[in-house]
Design an enzyme around this catalytic site. Sequence first.
Site, PDB file in Angstrom:
ATOM      1  N   SER A 129       0.894  -1.433   0.193  1.00 22.95           N
ATOM      2  CA  SER A 129      -0.532   0.037   0.158  1.00 22.95           C
ATOM      3  C   SER A 129       1.246   1.064   0.302  1.00 22.95           C
ATOM      4  O   SER A 129       2.016   1.102   0.525  1.00 22.95           O
ATOM      5  CB  SER A 129      -0.877   0.214   0.943  1.00 22.95           C
ATOM      6  OG  SER A 129      -1.471   1.233   1.165  1.00 22.95           O
ATOM      7  N   TYR A 142      -2.146   0.041  10.454  1.00 24.31           N
ATOM      8  CA  TYR A 142      -1.709  -0.669   8.878  1.00 24.31           C
ATOM      9  C   TYR A 142      -0.792  -0.304   7.474  1.00 24.31           C
ATOM     10  O   TYR A 142      -0.144  -0.947   6.776  1.00 24.31           O
ATOM     11  CB  TYR A 142      -3.221  -0.143   7.899  1.00 24.31           C
ATOM     12  CG  TYR A 142      -3.558  -0.484   6.433  1.00 24.31           C
ATOM     13  CD1 TYR A 142      -4.220  -1.622   6.148  1.00 24.31           C
ATOM     14  CD2 TYR A 142      -2.845   0.393   5.532  1.00 24.31           C
ATOM     15  CE1 TYR A 142      -4.294  -2.165   5.165  1.00 24.31           C
ATOM     16  CE2 TYR A 142      -3.006   0.160   4.276  1.00 24.31           C
ATOM     17  CZ  TYR A 142      -3.467  -1.109   3.671  1.00 24.31           C
ATOM     18  OH  TYR A 142      -3.986  -1.531   2.607  1.00 24.31           O
TER      19      TYR A 142
END
Length: 267
Positions: A129, A142
Amino acid sequence: MSKVVFITGASSGIGKSIGEFLHSKGFVVYGSSRNPERITNSVFPLIALDVRNKVSIQEAIAVVIMKSGRVDVVINNAGVGITGPIEEIPTDEIQNNFETNLFGPIEVMKSVLPQMRIQKSGLIINITSIAGYMGLPYRGIYSASKGALELITEALRMEVKSFGIHITNVAPGDFATNIAAGRFHAPVIEGSAYEIPYGKTLKELDTHVDSGSNPIEIATAIYAIIQTPNPKIHYKIGAFMQKFSIVLKRILPDKLYEKMLMNHYKI
């Protein structure tokens, strides 16, 4: 001979888009899902797999090899989102996130590398990501799990290069998928020190995902990477400003970049 591709987390979202696109291009595609029996509209076979379970991973890889005799491309796509003030996220949810986003992909790679060494070829694509390139407020866990996978990839690709195996990272920005629905949201606690800023950020995050790009962009990029004889270490896919934010982090002083993020998140 058609290449054999195995995709984790392929029952929906980015994984499903990648699988359908590669299937349409003539690849032999296998996907995985924790509950494949619930999925009735997949155009490629789904194998039961929970990336938090080592035995489940080994069994799924064994099924692919048994059916096709080889595995040419593995796409580590299974992952889960998580939001919240780090102080208020339950530790078991933090552990679950790392089990899914980091330790699971590592076990998938460990399980498939012996077969790829026998073949003297193979490609592993880790879906990370853009958030993994920076510590984002209320997305810190995250960011950390995806950032760690980026670094694991950098190290492992050097370790296996002499075996004819390639490993690369693909870091998406915001795409229109169902990740927000499956994400763990730490609750906005009334009276908490984080109630107002976290509440605002949570609404903003869901808006970004809902207005994100079409996942087919990632699928076409993955297809191009598979056709590349010597893939790069990192690929970033997303809106210009999302990718440019990584460049800004490299060139701006730390505190100025931090201020820019805080202004963006209005905290």
